[in-house]
Structures are given as C-alpha cells and as structure tokens.
Design a protein around this motif. Structure first.
Motif, mmCIF file in Angstrom:
data_model
loop_
_atom_site.group_PDB
_atom_site.id
_atom_site.type_symbol
_atom_site.label_atom_id
_atom_site.label_comp_id
_atom_site.label_asym_id
_atom_site.label_seq_id
_atom_site.Cartn_x
_atom_site.Cartn_y
_atom_site.Cartn_z
ATOM 1 N N GLU A 196 9.773 12.766 3.687
ATOM 2 C CA GLU A 196 8.336 12.721 3.464
ATOM 3 C C GLU A 196 7.562 12.881 4.754
ATOM 4 O OE1 GLU A 196 7.976 8.844 1.492
ATOM 5 O OE2 GLU A 196 6.780 8.168 3.201
ATOM 6 N N ARG A 197 6.329 13.388 4.597
ATOM 7 C CA ARG A 197 5.475 13.640 5.741
ATOM 8 C C ARG A 197 4.065 13.199 5.356
ATOM 9 N NH1 ARG A 197 2.154 18.231 7.217
ATOM 10 N NH2 ARG A 197 2.652 19.553 5.444
ATOM 11 N N SER A 198 3.385 12.559 6.301
ATOM 12 C CA SER A 198 2.000 12.154 6.116
ATOM 13 C C SER A 198 1.094 13.301 6.520
ATOM 14 C CB SER A 198 1.721 10.995 7.066
ATOM 15 O OG SER A 198 1.468 9.863 6.363
ATOM 16 N N VAL A 199 0.135 13.647 5.673
ATOM 17 C CA VAL A 199 -0.727 14.799 5.994
ATOM 18 C C VAL A 199 -2.058 14.365 6.587
ATOM 19 C CG1 VAL A 199 -1.836 16.874 5.065
ATOM 20 C CG2 VAL A 199 0.389 16.142 4.190
ATOM 21 N N LEU A 200 -2.759 13.460 5.913
ATOM 22 C CA LEU A 200 -4.045 12.978 6.436
ATOM 23 C C LEU A 200 -4.466 11.719 5.690
ATOM 24 C CD1 LEU A 200 -7.160 15.070 5.272
ATOM 25 C CD2 LEU A 200 -5.078 14.879 3.982
ATOM 26 N N PRO A 201 -5.367 10.928 6.289
ATOM 27 C CA PRO A 201 -5.893 9.762 5.577
ATOM 28 C C PRO A 201 -6.852 10.208 4.473
ATOM 29 C CG PRO A 201 -6.713 9.819 7.861
ATOM 30 C CD PRO A 201 -5.904 11.060 7.644
ATOM 31 N N VAL A 202 -6.785 9.556 3.322
ATOM 32 C CA VAL A 202 -7.614 9.939 2.171
ATOM 33 C C VAL A 202 -8.162 8.689 1.489
ATOM 34 C CG1 VAL A 202 -6.550 12.174 1.635
ATOM 35 C CG2 VAL A 202 -5.458 10.074 0.818
ATOM 36 N N ALA A 203 -9.086 8.880 0.542
ATOM 37 C CA ALA A 203 -9.632 7.758 -0.234
ATOM 38 C C ALA A 203 -9.640 8.147 -1.704
ATOM 39 C CB ALA A 203 -11.051 7.443 0.248
ATOM 40 N N PHE A 204 -8.665 7.630 -2.441
ATOM 41 C CA PHE A 204 -8.555 7.926 -3.875
ATOM 42 C C PHE A 204 -8.750 6.656 -4.692
ATOM 43 C CE2 PHE A 204 -6.693 11.853 -2.482
ATOM 44 C CZ PHE A 204 -6.875 12.731 -3.525
#
Ligand code: SAH
Length: 213
Positions: A196-204
């Motif tokens: 797995e790889r983290s792409v960017l911070p998000v708000a869901f």
C-alpha cells in the motif's frame, strides 16, 4: 460543463506519478453532467470544484478527488469494478464510461434508490447499484479489476482485499472521522502479495458500520 480542477493540477504529479490525468479519465469526466446528480437547490454550484450536500448527511465528492481516485484505479475498458459508497451516483456514472461493468453499494437505502434511478435516466446500462454494507464487499461478482471506496474507513476491510484480482488496485480513504485521513492505493501483485501507498490527506464522510436503512 467544464469543471475547474486546474487549480490543483500542479500537485497531480506527486499523487499519480504523471503531470496530468489520463485522457480517458478527463473525457469521462467531461461527458458526465454533474448537475444531474446535484440537488435542485444547489444547481448553481454543480460545476464548482467542491463537495456538495446530497441529503442524509452525505456529500457528492469534490470533482478533483473524483478525477484523482478514478485515475489511480487505472481502469481498462474491459474492467469489472466495485464501488463502495454510491452516494449521488456521480462517481458511478464516470466509472460506467471507463469500465465494462460497475457494481456499486450504498448503505443508505433512499440514496441507493435515488442514485439507481438517476443512473438509469442517464442510460448507464452497465451499472448494478444496490443497498448494502461495503465492509463486506460484493462477493458474488468478485474478483474485481478495481475497487473504489468513497467514504473513510478506520482500516482497510479485509474482504475488499480478498475481492481484488491479482494486479488490481483498491483506492480507499483510511482514517478516523474528523481526524487525519489518507487516501491509500492498495495493490495486489501478480503473486497475490499486497502493498500500500499513501497518496494524499483527504476528508471523507465515514464508512459506517451496521444496518443504516
Ligand atoms: N461517490 C459519492 C460519494 C458519496 S459520500 C458521490 O460523489 O456522490 C459516501 C457515501 O458512502 C455516502 O452516501 C454514505 O452513505 C456511503 N456509505 C457510508 N458507509 C457505507 C458502507 N458501510 N457501505 C456502503 N456505503 C456506505
């Protein structure tokens, strides 16, 4: 019908490893009328690059994030895709233009019914959308060439990884409600090994558990 996602494009190279979204993805986004999925009283904002409320405490996702997540899936025209969190059906309609078959689960029954009707009105024939809990995935149609989750889970649900084909990707926001969340790309390689790889911070909104009807 053009959505202004340019403002964010300079970050795109870091997120997807290329400086622009693929032509296929941009063409699909340009072809889907977002206003069709936006409530009557918010029509003026339908092409703004931001999330909008769709009722039941849920939102239609921000167009840039829809484009990013769709691009990360790397769908081919013969792909079979699972979407968790149908919401308005907007993301579903985009997936339907890029894949052979889309299965979509939504836990809030009235949203599932409304989205299915909107998708039918648009003529999306390669979509099956129903009420259900995405934590379990949709085993009957597995394995999938791609899985996209549009609500944040506290962890990556194991059934979703199980339901990925070797070589396929799961794109999912992970993190706590109101806390930091990361958009993850989870990849199963040809031998079945998962990375797995983290792409960017998000708000869901949260991927809820239980039997919300
Ligand atoms: N892609 C949608 C996003 C909707 S917001 C759009 O752009 O319209 C996320 C959706 O996930 C909400 O509609 C919410 O009800 C749904 N959801 C939350 N938990 C879920 C679960 N466990 N299973 C399926 N859907 C879920």
């Amino acid at each position: 019908m053009l959505i202004d996602i340019d403002r964010e494009l300079h970050y795109t190279r870091d997120y997807i490893g290329q400086s622009a979204f693929s032509e296929r993805v941009l063409t699909a986004i340009a072809a889907v009328p977002r206003h069709h999925f936006v409530p009557e009283d918010l029509q003026e904002a339908a092409y703004d690059n931001g999330p909008l409320p769709i009722g039941h405490g849920q939102t239609i996702s921000q167009p840039y994030i829809v484009a990013l997540m769709t691009d990360l899936l790397r769908l081919t025209p013969d792909a079979v895709v699972l979407e968790v969190g149908t919401g308005s059906g907007y993301q579903t309609a985009i997936l339907a233009r890029l894949a052979r078959q889309v299965y979509s689960l939504e836990i809030v029954a009235p949203l599932a019914a409304a989205a299915a009707a909107k998708l039918r009105e648009l003529g999306c024939r390669n979509v099956e959308a129903r009420q259900g809990d995405g934590y379990a995935g949709w085993p009957e149609h597995a394995p999938y060439d791609g899985i996209i989750v549009t609500a944040a889970a506290p962890y990556v649900p194991a059934p979703l990884i199980e339901q990925l084909k070797p070589g396929a990707r799961l794109v999912i926001p992970v993190g706590d409600v109101g806390g930091p969340q990361q958009l993850l790309v989870v990849e199963k390689d040809g031998d079945g090994a998962v990375s797995e790889r983290s792409v960017l911070p998000v708000a869901f909104v949260p991927l809820v558990k239980g039997s919300y009807k």
